[in-house]
Design a protein around this motif. Structure first.
Motif, PDB file in Angstrom:
ATOM      1  N   GLU A  36      22.738  17.734   2.219  1.00 17.07           N
ATOM      2  CA  GLU A  36      22.465  18.564   3.384  1.00 17.07           C
ATOM      3  C   GLU A  36      21.725  19.827   2.962  1.00 17.07           C
ATOM      4  O   GLU A  36      21.940  20.342   1.865  1.00 17.07           O
ATOM      5  N   CYS A  37      20.857  20.296   3.821  1.00 19.11           N
ATOM      6  CA  CYS A  37      20.118  21.528   3.502  1.00 19.11           C
ATOM      7  C   CYS A  37      19.705  22.241   4.773  1.00 19.11           C
ATOM      8  O   CYS A  37      19.697  21.669   5.867  1.00 19.11           O
ATOM      9  N   GLN A  38      19.319  23.462   4.597  1.00 18.12           N
ATOM     10  CA  GLN A  38      18.832  24.245   5.723  1.00 18.12           C
ATOM     11  C   GLN A  38      17.423  23.802   6.093  1.00 18.12           C
ATOM     12  O   GLN A  38      17.120  23.568   7.262  1.00 18.12           O
ATOM     13  N   VAL A  39      16.555  23.679   5.081  1.00 21.27           N
ATOM     14  CA  VAL A  39      15.176  23.232   5.333  1.00 21.27           C
ATOM     15  C   VAL A  39      14.839  22.100   4.374  1.00 21.27           C
ATOM     16  O   VAL A  39      15.016  22.236   3.156  1.00 21.27           O
ATOM     17  N   LEU A  40      14.352  21.014   4.927  1.00 20.51           N
ATOM     18  CA  LEU A  40      13.860  19.893   4.126  1.00 20.51           C
ATOM     19  C   LEU A  40      12.340  19.864   4.217  1.00 20.51           C
ATOM     20  O   LEU A  40      11.773  19.807   5.315  1.00 20.51           O
ATOM     21  N   VAL A  41      11.673  19.928   3.067  1.00 24.53           N
ATOM     22  CA  VAL A  41      10.218  19.818   2.992  1.00 24.53           C
ATOM     23  C   VAL A  41       9.906  18.429   2.437  1.00 24.53           C
ATOM     24  O   VAL A  41      10.274  18.119   1.303  1.00 24.53           O
ATOM     25  N   ASP A 115      14.740  10.177  11.151  1.00 30.74           N
ATOM     26  CA  ASP A 115      15.532  10.095  12.385  1.00 30.74           C
ATOM     27  C   ASP A 115      15.677  11.504  12.947  1.00 30.74           C
ATOM     28  O   ASP A 115      16.684  12.181  12.719  1.00 30.74           O
ATOM     29  N   PRO A 116      14.658  11.965  13.685  1.00 30.54           N
ATOM     30  CA  PRO A 116      14.693  13.352  14.171  1.00 30.54           C
ATOM     31  C   PRO A 116      15.779  13.611  15.205  1.00 30.54           C
ATOM     32  O   PRO A 116      16.160  14.763  15.419  1.00 30.54           O
ATOM     33  N   ASP A 117      16.293  12.559  15.855  1.00 30.48           N
ATOM     34  CA  ASP A 117      17.378  12.756  16.820  1.00 30.48           C
ATOM     35  C   ASP A 117      18.693  13.101  16.117  1.00 30.48           C
ATOM     36  O   ASP A 117      19.546  13.785  16.677  1.00 30.48           O
ATOM     37  N   LYS A 118      18.838  12.623  14.873  1.00 29.25           N
ATOM     38  CA  LYS A 118      20.033  12.938  14.082  1.00 29.25           C
ATOM     39  C   LYS A 118      19.763  14.019  13.043  1.00 29.25           C
ATOM     40  O   LYS A 118      20.667  14.390  12.296  1.00 29.25           O
ATOM     41  N   ASN A 119      18.536  14.491  12.957  1.00 28.51           N
ATOM     42  CA  ASN A 119      18.150  15.467  11.936  1.00 28.51           C
ATOM     43  C   ASN A 119      18.421  14.924  10.536  1.00 28.51           C
ATOM     44  O   ASN A 119      19.008  15.593   9.679  1.00 28.51           O
ATOM     45  N   GLU A 120      17.943  13.701  10.275  1.00 28.34           N
ATOM     46  CA  GLU A 120      18.174  13.054   8.997  1.00 28.34           C
ATOM     47  C   GLU A 120      16.928  12.324   8.510  1.00 28.34           C
ATOM     48  O   GLU A 120      16.119  11.845   9.302  1.00 28.34           O
ATOM     49  N   VAL A 121      16.810  12.247   7.181  1.00 30.50           N
ATOM     50  CA  VAL A 121      15.763  11.456   6.527  1.00 30.50           C
ATOM     51  C   VAL A 121      16.438  10.600   5.458  1.00 30.50           C
ATOM     52  O   VAL A 121      17.238  11.111   4.666  1.00 30.50           O
ATOM     53  N   TYR A 131      19.243  17.759   7.618  1.00 30.96           N
ATOM     54  CA  TYR A 131      18.563  19.056   7.604  1.00 30.96           C
ATOM     55  C   TYR A 131      18.813  19.801   8.905  1.00 30.96           C
ATOM     56  O   TYR A 131      19.119  19.212   9.949  1.00 30.96           O
ATOM     57  N   ASP A 132      18.664  21.103   8.825  1.00 31.77           N
ATOM     58  CA  ASP A 132      18.622  21.922  10.031  1.00 31.77           C
ATOM     59  C   ASP A 132      17.186  22.029  10.538  1.00 31.77           C
ATOM     60  O   ASP A 132      16.939  22.012  11.746  1.00 31.77           O
ATOM     61  N   PHE A 133      16.257  22.148   9.576  1.00 34.41           N
ATOM     62  CA  PHE A 133      14.838  22.292   9.910  1.00 34.41           C
ATOM     63  C   PHE A 133      14.019  21.403   8.977  1.00 34.41           C
ATOM     64  O   PHE A 133      14.381  21.208   7.818  1.00 34.41           O
ATOM     65  N   LEU A 134      12.928  20.901   9.488  1.00 28.34           N
ATOM     66  CA  LEU A 134      12.121  19.932   8.748  1.00 28.34           C
ATOM     67  C   LEU A 134      10.654  20.368   8.732  1.00 28.34           C
ATOM     68  O   LEU A 134      10.087  20.715   9.777  1.00 28.34           O
ATOM     69  N   PHE A 328       8.231  21.053  11.948  1.00 28.34           N
ATOM     70  CA  PHE A 328       6.868  21.556  11.811  1.00 28.34           C
ATOM     71  C   PHE A 328       6.100  20.633  10.867  1.00 28.34           C
ATOM     72  O   PHE A 328       6.692  19.870  10.099  1.00 28.34           O
ATOM     73  N   ALA A 329       4.785  20.712  10.928  1.00 27.89           N
ATOM     74  CA  ALA A 329       3.947  19.955   9.990  1.00 27.89           C
ATOM     75  C   ALA A 329       2.853  20.862   9.458  1.00 27.89           C
ATOM     76  O   ALA A 329       2.411  21.802  10.139  1.00 27.89           O
ATOM     77  N   ILE A 330       2.435  20.572   8.231  1.00 31.41           N
ATOM     78  CA  ILE A 330       1.372  21.342   7.595  1.00 31.41           C
ATOM     79  C   ILE A 330       0.458  20.399   6.836  1.00 31.41           C
ATOM     80  O   ILE A 330       0.899  19.374   6.302  1.00 31.41           O
ATOM     81  N   GLY A 331      -0.829  20.734   6.800  1.00 25.11           N
ATOM     82  CA  GLY A 331      -1.776  19.963   6.007  1.00 25.11           C
ATOM     83  C   GLY A 331      -2.257  18.692   6.677  1.00 25.11           C
ATOM     84  O   GLY A 331      -2.266  18.573   7.908  1.00 25.11           O
ATOM     85  N   ASP A 332      -2.606  17.701   5.860  1.00 25.71           N
ATOM     86  CA  ASP A 332      -3.286  16.505   6.339  1.00 25.71           C
ATOM     87  C   ASP A 332      -2.438  15.634   7.252  1.00 25.71           C
ATOM     88  O   ASP A 332      -2.976  14.835   8.022  1.00 25.71           O
TER      89      ASP A 332
END
Length: 448
Positions: A36-41, A115-121, A131-134, A328-332
């Motif tokens: 578990e984490c606050q932000v997953l990149v 699985d963004p509905d569960k906040n999981e990868v 994650y809390d934030f992705l 959020f998304a960044i880059g390509d």
């Protein structure tokens, strides 16, 4: 907009969940690991590393997880120079563990399912990361196999087919240049969005200059076949590039897309996109291919996150997902219509960082990305046109001179200073693009 966020911010911690409820586990039982984490990149490329650096610096240790399977981090803008023999492949990369910030946790696996509905990868190693934030920074994937015969041509000896886009093939480009003495030398641009859209013609200009230096130019016909209806998307720079091509006798064919390679006959087959179904067979002595590219399958397969074209469905200004406010998304990997370059990721990074922090702190989003992208169009071994532009394809230039002109200073900046800026500033979260420099130079220009 779905604002489903956890009530508390988790710290990154490891939980081992056994498939049985007993403490005695046999060696045949598989342990499923949950983190578990606050932000997953997700992604350790240009955008992912920059965001990991910024976020872990602000949030502190063990708050950010980076999911990235690769051992090496490549500075891909250097690949064009490697193709021309100006740099070496070993100069273009560093170990991923040395590039990622020490305050972030690196999991050397790839994402298998979102699985963004569960906040999981879920990951390739059997983990589930909550994650809390992705932040999605997965980049694009190269699809050489989409062109029949191309992979065979790239991997067979003595075919003189090459590509600067992959570390697997880039070293062979300079070898092909050195082995080519006469005939057609063809460069291609595919019919799809690609990263670094200027690179397919940069290597063409470098090759033409190389052949002139070696005294072979008169025996070679340089051809640039692009699927686009123009040589470059921004008119100011397109006008300059047409002049470069004409001056150097480079034959440019627009609306021409590579559809097959026949290495046994040294034939490249192209379709005329202005007349679909009309094919051209062109014999080559050397063929440089820019491969088709797509969004990663793991993104495209997640219909909740992706657009129909497979890219992350974010707002073009805020870079926040249109449905999931904690994504959020960044880059390509983002669906934004900007040119996909490292410079674009740099300009996006402060927007994603500040807007993500606003969501974390329960504040309104205030930052907007203007579509800035930069493409240093290397036109030889000593010249470069520095193209800078925004979403509207209007020039958004940094320096107080005509950047559509070939300049040695811009070449030195591309070859020498940009790699330093990348490794020392951007990978540490300090480089946000040249917007501040542009404002300072504009003020100094007005004072004069």
């Amino acid at each position: 907009m779905n604002r489903r966020l956890p009530g508390t911010l988790r710290s990154c911690r490891r939980l081992l969940v056994a498939p049985t409820l007993t403490r005695s586990l046999s060696t045949t039982h598989k342990l499923f690991e949950r983190q578990e984490c606050q932000v997953l990149v997700v992604g350790g490329g240009t955008g992912g590393c920059a965001m990991a650096a910024k976020l872990s610096s602000r949030l502190g240790s063990n708050k950010v997880i980076v999911l990235e399977p690769e051992e090496k981090h490549y500075y891909q803008p250097m690949f064009t120079l490697i193709g021309g023999g100006m740099k070496r492949l070993d100069q273009s990369h560093r170990q991923m563990g040395d590039v990622l910030p020490k305050k972030a946790k690196w999991i050397q696996e790839s994402a298998l399912n979102f699985d963004p509905d569960k906040n999981e990868v879920s990951t390739s190693g059997g983990k589930t990361i909550a994650y809390d934030f992705l932040v999605i920074a997965t980049g694009m994937q190269l699809k050489y196999e989409k062109i029949p015969g191309l992979v065979q041509a790239l991997e067979a000896p003595k075919t003189n087919v090459c590509s600067i886009y992959s570390p697997k093939y880039v070293d062979n480009v300079y070898d092909c240049l050195r082995k080519t003495y006469r005939g057609n030398v063809i460069f291609t641009f595919p019919h799809c969005p690609i990263k670094c859209a200027g690179a397919p013609q940069k290597i063409a200009y470098i090759a033409e200059h190389y052949f002139r230096k070696m005294g072979r130019r008169d025996q070679l016909n340089i051809i640039y076949n692009t699927s686009l209806p123009v040589i470059f998307g921004v008119k100011q720079y397109a006008d300059a590039l047409w002049k470069v091509a004409k001056k150097r006798n480079i034959n440019v064919n627009v609306n021409r897309n590579l559809v097959e390679v026949r290495p046994e006959d040294s034939i490249a087959v192209f379709e005329d996109l202005a007349e679909p179904g009309k094919l051209y067979e062109e014999v080559y002595s050397m063929l440089h291919v820019c491969p088709p590219m797509t969004a990663p399958d793991v993104i495209a397969n997640c219909k909740q996150l992706a657009t129909e074209s497979g890219f992350v469905d974010v707002d073009a200004a805020t870079l926040q997902h249109k449905k999931y406010s904690n994504v959020f998304a960044i880059g390509d990997s983002a669906c934004t219509p900007n040119s996909k370059t490292a410079a674009a990721a740099a300009a996006q990074s402060p927007v994603v960082f500040k807007n993500l922090m606003a969501v974390i702190e329960g504040k309104k989003l205030t930052e907007a990305y203007d579509g800035y992208a930069s493409c240093p169009l290397v036109t030889g071994y000593s010249t470069c046109i520095l193209a800078e532009f925004d979403y509207s394809l209007a020039p958004l230039e940094t320096f107080p001179f005509d950047q559509a002109k070939e300049r040695y200073t811009m070449f030195i900046m591309k070859k020498t200073f940009m790699p330093i800026l990348y490794w020392q500033l951007m990978m540490r979260g300090y480089w946000n693009g040249p917007a501040t420099m542009r404002k300072v130079l504009s003020i100094l220009k007005l004072k004069k």
